[in-house]
Design an enzyme around this catalytic site. Structure first.
Site, short mmCIF file in Angstrom:
data_model
loop_
_atom_site.label_atom_id
_atom_site.label_comp_id
_atom_site.label_asym_id
_atom_site.label_seq_id
_atom_site.Cartn_x
_atom_site.Cartn_y
_atom_site.Cartn_z
N LYS A 144 51.54 58.42 22.01
CA LYS A 144 50.31 58.26 22.78
C LYS A 144 49.59 56.95 22.45
O LYS A 144 48.87 56.39 23.28
CB LYS A 144 49.39 59.47 22.57
CG LYS A 144 49.94 60.76 23.20
CD LYS A 144 50.09 60.62 24.71
CE LYS A 144 50.51 61.90 25.40
NZ LYS A 144 50.63 61.76 26.87
N ASP A 166 62.78 63.98 36.45
CA ASP A 166 62.67 63.93 34.99
C ASP A 166 62.24 62.51 34.64
O ASP A 166 63.00 61.56 34.77
CB ASP A 166 64.03 64.25 34.34
CG ASP A 166 63.96 64.18 32.83
OD1 ASP A 166 62.94 63.73 32.28
OD2 ASP A 166 64.96 64.57 32.20
N ILE A 191 46.75 69.67 33.51
CA ILE A 191 45.92 68.52 33.88
C ILE A 191 46.42 67.87 35.17
O ILE A 191 45.63 67.52 36.05
CB ILE A 191 45.90 67.49 32.71
CG1 ILE A 191 45.19 68.09 31.49
CG2 ILE A 191 45.24 66.19 33.15
CD1 ILE A 191 45.30 67.25 30.21
N VAL A 221 42.67 70.29 25.57
CA VAL A 221 42.37 70.82 26.90
C VAL A 221 43.04 72.19 27.05
O VAL A 221 44.17 72.39 26.59
CB VAL A 221 42.91 69.87 28.00
CG1 VAL A 221 42.47 70.35 29.38
CG2 VAL A 221 42.46 68.44 27.76
N ASP A 222 42.35 73.09 27.71
CA ASP A 222 42.82 74.46 27.87
C ASP A 222 43.97 74.51 28.89
O ASP A 222 43.75 74.79 30.07
CB ASP A 222 41.64 75.32 28.34
CG ASP A 222 41.95 76.79 28.21
OD1 ASP A 222 43.06 77.13 27.75
OD2 ASP A 222 41.09 77.60 28.58
N ASP A 255 57.39 66.38 39.31
CA ASP A 255 57.47 67.18 38.09
C ASP A 255 58.93 67.55 37.86
O ASP A 255 59.72 67.65 38.79
CB ASP A 255 56.63 68.47 38.23
CG ASP A 255 56.20 69.03 36.88
OD1 ASP A 255 55.00 68.96 36.56
OD2 ASP A 255 57.07 69.54 36.14
N PRO A 300 42.35 62.48 26.58
CA PRO A 300 41.67 63.77 26.49
C PRO A 300 41.67 64.30 25.06
O PRO A 300 42.50 63.93 24.24
CB PRO A 300 42.52 64.69 27.38
CG PRO A 300 43.44 63.80 28.16
CD PRO A 300 43.63 62.58 27.31
N GLY A 301 40.71 65.19 24.78
CA GLY A 301 40.74 65.98 23.55
C GLY A 301 41.57 67.22 23.82
O GLY A 301 42.39 67.22 24.74
N TYR A 360 54.06 62.57 18.19
CA TYR A 360 53.26 62.65 19.43
C TYR A 360 52.19 61.56 19.42
O TYR A 360 52.02 60.83 20.40
CB TYR A 360 52.62 64.03 19.53
CG TYR A 360 51.73 64.22 20.74
CD1 TYR A 360 52.27 64.42 22.01
CD2 TYR A 360 50.34 64.22 20.62
CE1 TYR A 360 51.46 64.61 23.12
CE2 TYR A 360 49.52 64.42 21.72
CZ TYR A 360 50.08 64.61 22.98
OH TYR A 360 49.26 64.80 24.08
N1 LIG Z 1 46.38 69.70 26.83
C1 LIG Z 1 45.84 68.84 26.00
O1 LIG Z 1 45.08 69.24 25.11
C2 LIG Z 1 46.09 67.36 26.09
C3 LIG Z 1 45.31 66.52 25.29
C4 LIG Z 1 45.53 65.15 25.34
C5 LIG Z 1 46.50 64.64 26.19
N2 LIG Z 1 47.25 65.49 26.97
C6 LIG Z 1 48.27 64.90 27.82
O2 LIG Z 1 47.99 65.22 29.17
C7 LIG Z 1 49.20 65.34 29.91
C8 LIG Z 1 49.24 66.69 30.60
O3 LIG Z 1 49.07 67.71 29.62
P1 LIG Z 1 48.98 69.27 29.97
O4 LIG Z 1 48.17 69.88 28.91
O5 LIG Z 1 48.63 69.45 31.40
O6 LIG Z 1 50.51 69.68 29.71
P2 LIG Z 1 51.38 70.90 30.29
O7 LIG Z 1 52.51 71.06 29.33
O8 LIG Z 1 50.53 72.07 30.59
O9 LIG Z 1 51.94 70.30 31.67
C9 LIG Z 1 52.80 69.18 31.65
C10 LIG Z 1 53.52 69.06 32.97
O10 LIG Z 1 54.44 67.94 32.83
C11 LIG Z 1 55.72 68.35 33.28
N3 LIG Z 1 56.77 67.60 32.57
C12 LIG Z 1 57.14 67.74 31.28
N4 LIG Z 1 58.16 66.93 30.99
C13 LIG Z 1 58.44 66.25 32.14
C14 LIG Z 1 59.40 65.27 32.47
N5 LIG Z 1 60.32 64.84 31.59
N6 LIG Z 1 59.40 64.77 33.74
C15 LIG Z 1 58.51 65.22 34.64
N7 LIG Z 1 57.59 66.16 34.38
C16 LIG Z 1 57.56 66.67 33.14
C17 LIG Z 1 55.78 69.85 32.98
O11 LIG Z 1 56.78 70.51 33.77
C18 LIG Z 1 54.37 70.29 33.30
O12 LIG Z 1 54.22 70.64 34.66
C19 LIG Z 1 50.31 65.11 28.90
O13 LIG Z 1 50.71 63.77 28.93
C20 LIG Z 1 49.65 65.42 27.57
O14 LIG Z 1 50.29 64.80 26.49
C21 LIG Z 1 47.06 66.84 26.94
#
Ligand SMILES: NC(=O)c1ccc[n+]([C@@H]2O[C@H](COP(=O)([O-])OP(=O)(O)OC[C@H]3O[C@@H](n4cnc5c(N)ncnc54)[C@H](O)[C@@H]3O)[C@@H](O)[C@H]2O)c1
Length: 265
Positions: free
Chosen positions: A166, A63, A18, A194-195, A37, A191-192, A162
């Site tokens: 959130k 981090d 995302i 997400v792929d 990141d 979001p719901g 989790y």
């Molecule tokens: N994928 C889903 O279905 C979904 C749904 C609802 C909410 N979200 C939220 O959306 C956000 C992004 O999700 P995504 O699916 O792209 O996740 P992802 O795991 O594909 O990507 C997450 C990114 O965050 C980085 N990251 C992780 N820990 C970190 C830290 N301590 N410091 C800095 N960077 C860090 C990772 O390296 C990665 O690049 C998250 O907050 C997730 O909880 C995702």
């Protein structure tokens, strides 16, 4: 399209999923970017790709669970661009575990990134945004966008820690919006499914717990989406673009579901 022309935006977790989609969308709308990141290689490679297309990009390795690192991220970004207009607190982590098997380490891991880390990142960013002048008269001096989830709206089995982290994001959003208005807006996105690679991990862990084949948890969830398809990172990026743009200047303290109608509250 140039809805974000010259806007300076920081995106955490920009290395993939995302966050990467938001970075690409913001770049296409004319924004100048800070891509942060924990995965330095991912943001460095995305930054070099975008800068080859003329986008101003500063990649940062950070981090987000370390509040001092967040503070440094804000200082370095401000030093580089002179201001920060938009901050997307997107970095997040998950572990799928039953309520009874969740350990203190699991709990702290998710809270330290998703809630505690996000809080101190918002705090550091708000200090800068509250101290700067708006891009134009009558506009907010900054916009903060936090990544929550529909899991933060409605609890369910196997993701309690989790969901709690959130839900905290939604409360941080509302509290920040109250304190920082009228200068800085704070909104969140829920979001719901997400792929992204996160869901590949969720599916594998969830399926293992329930003794189901890999991929089945994901496909069951997608089947339930009223809009009839899997959610893409770009669907979330569209909302993140709106919340970063002038069109949302009068909106603060809100948390928007972007989930194809999965959760109607
Ligand atoms: N994928 C889903 O279905 C979904 C749904 C609802 C909410 N979200 C939220 O959306 C956000 C992004 O999700 P995504 O699916 O792209 O996740 P992802 O795991 O594909 O990507 C997450 C990114 O965050 C980085 N990251 C992780 N820990 C970190 C830290 N301590 N410091 C800095 N960077 C860090 C990772 O390296 C990665 O690049 C998250 O907050 C997730 O909880 C995702």
């Amino acid at each position: 399209m140039t809805r974000l022309n010259n806007v300076v935006a920081i995106i955490t977790g920009a290395g993939r999923g995302i966050g990467e989609a938001i970075a690409r969308r913001y770049a296409s709308e004319g924004a100048r970017l800070v891509l942060a990141d924990i995965n330095q290689d991912a943001v460095t490679s995305l930054a070099s790709e975008l800068s080859e297309h003329g986008v101003d990009v500063l990649p940062l390795s950070i981090d987000i669970s370390d509040p001092e690192a967040s503070s440094r991220m804000i200082d370095e970004s401000t030093e580089y661009y002179g201001r920060i207009d938009v901050m997307v607190n997107n970095a997040g982590v998950i572990r799928v575990k039953s309520f009874l098997e969740t350990t203190t380490q699991d709990w702290d891991y998710m809270q330290s990134v998703n809630a505690r880390g996000l809080f101190f990142s918002v705090q550091a960013c708000a200090r800068q945004m509250l101290s700067q002048v708006p891009l134009a008269d009558g506009r907010p001096t900054g916009k903060i966008i936090n990544m929550s989830s529909i899991a933060g709206r409605s609890g369910r089995g196997l993701i309690c820690a989790y969901s709690a982290s959130k839900a905290a994001v939604i409360m941080i959003t509302q509290s920040g919006a109250s304190e920082f208005s009228p200068k800085v807006t704070v909104n969140s996105i829920c979001p719901g499914p997400v792929d992204t690679e996160m869901w590949v991990k969720i599916d594998a862990q969830w399926a293992a717990i329930e003794g189901k084949p890999t991929g089945s948890v994901w496909s069951e969830r997608v089947k339930g989406v009223p809009m009839g398809r899997a959610q893409k990172p770009e669907d979330v990026a569209s909302m993140a673009c709106f919340l970063a743009s002038k069109d949302s200047d009068f909106i603060t303290g809100q948390s928007y579901h972007v989930d194809g109608g999965l959760l109607m509250l």
